[in-house]
Write a protein that holds these residues in place. Structure first.
Motif, PDB file in Angstrom:
ATOM      1  N   ASP A 570       5.668   7.085  -2.117  1.00  0.00           N
ATOM      2  CA  ASP A 570       6.060   6.187  -0.896  1.00  0.00           C
ATOM      3  C   ASP A 570       6.362   5.091  -1.569  1.00  0.00           C
ATOM      4  O   ASP A 570       5.398   4.383  -2.204  1.00  0.00           O
ATOM      5  CB  ASP A 570       4.581   6.272  -0.146  1.00  0.00           C
ATOM      6  N   TRP A 571       7.449   4.623  -1.348  1.00  0.00           N
ATOM      7  CA  TRP A 571       8.072   3.111  -1.744  1.00  0.00           C
ATOM      8  C   TRP A 571       6.969   1.997  -1.168  1.00  0.00           C
ATOM      9  O   TRP A 571       6.992   0.828  -1.686  1.00  0.00           O
ATOM     10  CB  TRP A 571       9.320   2.853  -1.299  1.00  0.00           C
ATOM     11  N   ASN A 572       6.350   2.108  -0.067  1.00  0.00           N
ATOM     12  CA  ASN A 572       5.377   1.202   0.496  1.00  0.00           C
ATOM     13  C   ASN A 572       4.375   0.968  -0.408  1.00  0.00           C
ATOM     14  O   ASN A 572       3.857  -0.342  -0.357  1.00  0.00           O
ATOM     15  CB  ASN A 572       4.843   1.698   1.868  1.00  0.00           C
ATOM     16  N   THR A 573       4.013   1.856  -1.278  1.00  0.00           N
ATOM     17  CA  THR A 573       2.732   1.578  -2.215  1.00  0.00           C
ATOM     18  C   THR A 573       3.299   1.558  -3.590  1.00  0.00           C
ATOM     19  O   THR A 573       2.497   1.064  -4.356  1.00  0.00           O
ATOM     20  CB  THR A 573       1.683   2.486  -1.911  1.00  0.00           C
ATOM     21  N   TYR A 574       4.342   2.391  -3.813  1.00  0.00           N
ATOM     22  CA  TYR A 574       4.714   2.611  -5.209  1.00  0.00           C
ATOM     23  C   TYR A 574       5.017   1.457  -6.132  1.00  0.00           C
ATOM     24  O   TYR A 574       4.594   1.270  -7.225  1.00  0.00           O
ATOM     25  CB  TYR A 574       5.929   3.540  -5.437  1.00  0.00           C
ATOM     26  N   PHE A 575       5.632   0.330  -5.547  1.00  0.00           N
ATOM     27  CA  PHE A 575       5.947  -0.938  -6.342  1.00  0.00           C
ATOM     28  C   PHE A 575       4.759  -1.708  -6.485  1.00  0.00           C
ATOM     29  O   PHE A 575       5.088  -2.930  -7.065  1.00  0.00           O
ATOM     30  CB  PHE A 575       7.106  -1.384  -5.651  1.00  0.00           C
ATOM     31  N   ASP A 576       3.730  -1.512  -5.711  1.00  0.00           N
ATOM     32  CA  ASP A 576       2.577  -2.516  -6.014  1.00  0.00           C
ATOM     33  C   ASP A 576       1.951  -2.005  -7.108  1.00  0.00           C
ATOM     34  O   ASP A 576       0.895  -2.896  -7.589  1.00  0.00           O
ATOM     35  CB  ASP A 576       1.470  -2.141  -4.759  1.00  0.00           C
ATOM     36  N   ARG A 577       2.015  -0.905  -7.843  1.00  0.00           N
ATOM     37  CA  ARG A 577       1.052  -0.493  -9.306  1.00  0.00           C
ATOM     38  C   ARG A 577       2.111  -0.790 -10.157  1.00  0.00           C
ATOM     39  O   ARG A 577       3.354  -0.781 -10.342  1.00  0.00           O
ATOM     40  CB  ARG A 577       0.978   0.878  -8.999  1.00  0.00           C
TER      41      ARG A 577
END
Length: 714
Positions: A570-577
């Motif tokens: 899910d790109w909505n959360t993937y780039f936060d990690r």
């Protein structure tokens, strides 16, 4: 086929299994292992119907039958001697365990049904390279042949005993949705006895206490009253299934008609995809009476080997591409329709075991109160008499969010994607959810406490146990593999529509990341989707995409769908990690577009049409062997297909017609790869989204050229 068929070397299987296990080997105290194996009932106050983490299934949540049998175990353990003769002595010892447990349990509880009451062990003096040393089965005399899944009149292997290796994989292949299987191992040098891959501690048969623990293991399986207690799913038997409806108590009896895909592994998702049909009560729709042969089959590879192959590909393909990997996102090696031609493969070929329809039909399915956990509420229930659909089962990891049901719910009915009916967690009995949790150390343990349970078979141990549960999903009828495409135009249309399905997931902020030969399926006829393809507020590139789609009549009727989203992010959360590795090892949409290419290339070569017009099959067979071989072999095949002229008499008319399309497509991917090289080092959703836009546009330009040209020549 029984044990009289040709066998592959034992070390081949061991080499395949070793990297896949990746340090996931554990030992449990014998009493804990026996409690996990024992018949059990979930306590009324511990019955959550949803799994959210590895904390969801524990022995403490159950009333366990063997807990009441300590006096019986002690009595049974004194009723037989330990003999020193090697195979005959071990066989006598095991039969002594069986007889003592049966006798003691019968005296303790005379009316108790016992699932294994006819169990008897025999030495198995056969000459095949891969065989169990002793065989436990339901017969009075040693059988002449044994089967993992027996035909009518055949004898089934129930518990294999191996002095050198393990056979759990074959037991699971013969009953893919079972929760657990017991395999007994014996070290003839140290005279150590173990049970299970998650194993007991080594038990010395000469030691009185250890001998009692061996009896405890046997007593645990003698508590089984039926197939459900033995870990087999009562709601499913490979011939029929009884999935739930959306309302409490609602269920359907369905006939399994096709096995669309089977993934062979000893640890992993072990995905299995079936086509089923709800019988029409106004007509006679009996279950199929033929073996289920997978349309496609994959063999899981370890992530470590995947990364090594990715690294090797950098000199020959664009950075981050999977140009040397199999047509399945680099996670498994793929096999086609021809891979499973045997009608009843032998015990040594676990990946080829075909379930005997006679045996499956003899195991009556029953309704289990399975709770539907996810379903798109905006759509009506799509099941009813005469309706065909697809059931997919997979052992999903519970470390982190389980994403696929969410993806399917959010994307259900979009162009190029299946209609999601519902998903549910499997239970093999009324109160026992199907997980591996009971055979692993508790997730509450710290690192030091976890060390007590490690079975150090590898130089590097995994950090944590791999907690998994069996997730089942039901979706609309998905059709057939691309390998079955009837002509070039149909093939290009199908792969184009699958691209649109992939892009529709991107529009909902999901990236598939597992495009494979079995994940791209073509329905037997055009399906009308619920949501026509469109792009809200399109940018310049997206406007070009929409125009090309208009030219290709891409709107509501799709000819292929992209299934299986359990590797999606899910790109909505993937780039936060934070994500380790260099950019070349990060799975971007470019990798998925390359995977589409290799899916198509593989399907063209393995399509039966590729043999039409061939005077000598050796060249096309060579291509098939190369594509199913090592990374360097697959590179060689790709070079042959895209760089050198292919004549119809050597490579068939179908592949000759497809070659210009594949050449133009791979050239566009190399050009697209240079765009990825020039992107910033930082990972951003906007960067991935731009690659997805450019990748789809690049492919559509190629497809547009060839689809319009093939249309004009008709």
């Amino acid at each position: 086929m029984a044990l009289t068929s040709p066998k592959s070397p034992q070390n081949d299987l061991i080499d395949l299994m070793r990297p896949e296990l990746e340090g996931q080997t554990w030992t449990l105290p014998t009493d804990m292992l026996a409690r996990g194996l024992s018949a059990k009932q979930r306590k009324p106050d511990a019955d959550p119907r949803k799994l959210e983490s590895e904390h969801s299934d524990r022995l403490e949540y159950y009333n366990i039958d063997i807990d009441k049998l300590e006096p019986v175990i002690e009595k049974a353990s004194h009723h037989f001697p330990v003999e020193r003769a090697f195979y005959p002595g071990l066989c006598n010892f095991l039969n002594g365990c069986v007889n003592s447990c049966a006798t003691a349990l019968r005296h303790h509880e005379p009316n108790r049904p016992v699932f294994l009451q006819r169990l008897k062990f025999f030495t198995w003096h056969k000459t095949e390279p891969l065989k169990p040393d002793l065989a436990g089965s339901f017969c009075d005399e040693a059988p002449s042949e044994l089967y993992w899944s027996p035909p009518s009149g055949g004898t089934q292997m129930k518990i294999p005993v191996e002095v050198k290796r393990t056979y759990a994989r074959s037991l699971f292949s013969a009953a893919p949705l079972r929760q657990y299987a017991l395999v007994l191992g014996y070290n003839q040098k140290d005279r150590d006895f173990r049970g299970g891959l998650t194993a007991s501690k080594p038990l010395k048969l000469e030691d009185v206490n250890d001998r009692e623990d061996v009896v405890r293991l046997f007593m645990s399986i003698f508590t089984w009253k039926d197939r459900g207690d033995a870990g087999f799913p009562r709601w499913y038997n490979e011939n029929q299934a009884c999935p739930p409806g959306r309302q409490d108590g609602e269920h359907f009896l369905v006939n399994i008609e096709r096995l669309l895909h089977h993934s062979t592994c000893v640890r992993g998702r072990s995905t299995r995809v079936f086509g089923f049909k709800i019988p029409d009560t106004t007509k006679k729709d009996p279950p199929a009476a033929t073996p289920l042969i997978p349309v496609t089959e994959t063999v899981r590879r370890s992530q470590e080997n995947v990364e090594k192959e990715k690294a090797k590909s950098q000199g020959t393909g664009p950075l981050g591409s999977q140009s040397q990997l199999h047509p399945n996102s680099g996670t498994r090696s793929s096999r086609g329709e021809q891979a499973n031609s045997a009608s009843n493969p032998p015990m040594d070929k676990a990946e080829l075991i075909t379930i005997s329809p006679e045996y499956a039909a003899g195991e009556i399915v029953k309704y289990i109160p399975l709770a539907v956990d996810w379903h798109p509420s905006q759509y009506p229930l799509l099941l009813g008499p005469g309706v065909s659909a697809v059931l997919k089962s997979s052992w999903v990891s519970l470390f982190g969010a389980v994403i696929e049901p969410k993806v399917r719910g959010d994307c259900s009915g979009m162009f190029g994607l299946p209609k999601h009916v519902y998903s549910f967690w499997a239970y093999h009995t009324d109160t026992c959810i199907t997980t591996n949790h009971l055979f692993l150390p508790s997730s509450d343990l710290d690192t030091e406490a976890m060390e007590e349970y490690r079975w150090h078979l590898y130089k590097k141990d995994t950090e944590r146990p791999d907690y998994r549960a069996l997730l089942v999903q039901v979706m609309q009828d998905a059709g057939s593999s691309l390998v079955s495409a009837p002509d070039l135009r149909s093939f290009i249309t199908a792969i184009t529509h699958a691209h649109i399905g992939y892009y529709n997931m991107i529009q909902r902020s999901y990236q598939h990341r597992d495009v494979s030969i079995w994940n791209v399926l073509a329905p037997n006829q055009l399906f009308e989707c619920d949501i026509a393809f469109t792009i809200d507020q399109p940018n310049a590139i997206q406007k070009e995409i929409l125009q090309l789609c208009k030219d290709l009549s891409i709107e509501k009727q799709h000819a292929a769908i992209l299934i299986d989203a359990d590797m999606a992010i899910d790109w909505n959360t993937y780039f936060d990690r934070a994500h380790g590795g260099t950019k070349s090892h990060i799975h971007s949409p470019l990798d998925d577009y390359w995977s589409f290419y290799f899916v198509a290339q593989w399907a063209f070569v393995f399509n039966p049409l590729s043999l039409n017009g061939v005077q000598n099959q050796a060249p096309i067979q060579r291509l098939r062997e190369l594509l199913d071989g090592s990374p360097s072999n697959r590179d060689t095949a790709t070079a042959d297909i895209t760089k050198y002229p292919m004549t119809a008499n050597r490579y068939g008319e179908f592949l000759q017609q497809a070659q210009p399309f594949l050449e133009a497509w791979i050239d566009s991917l190399y050009l697209l790869g240079r765009t990825w090289v020039d992107t910033p080092e930082s990972l951003k959703c906007e960067v991935f989204s731009d690659i997805a836009d450019r990748g789809l546009l690049s492919f559509l330009k190629v497809a547009h050229k060839f689809l319009l040209s093939t249309s004009s020549t008709k």
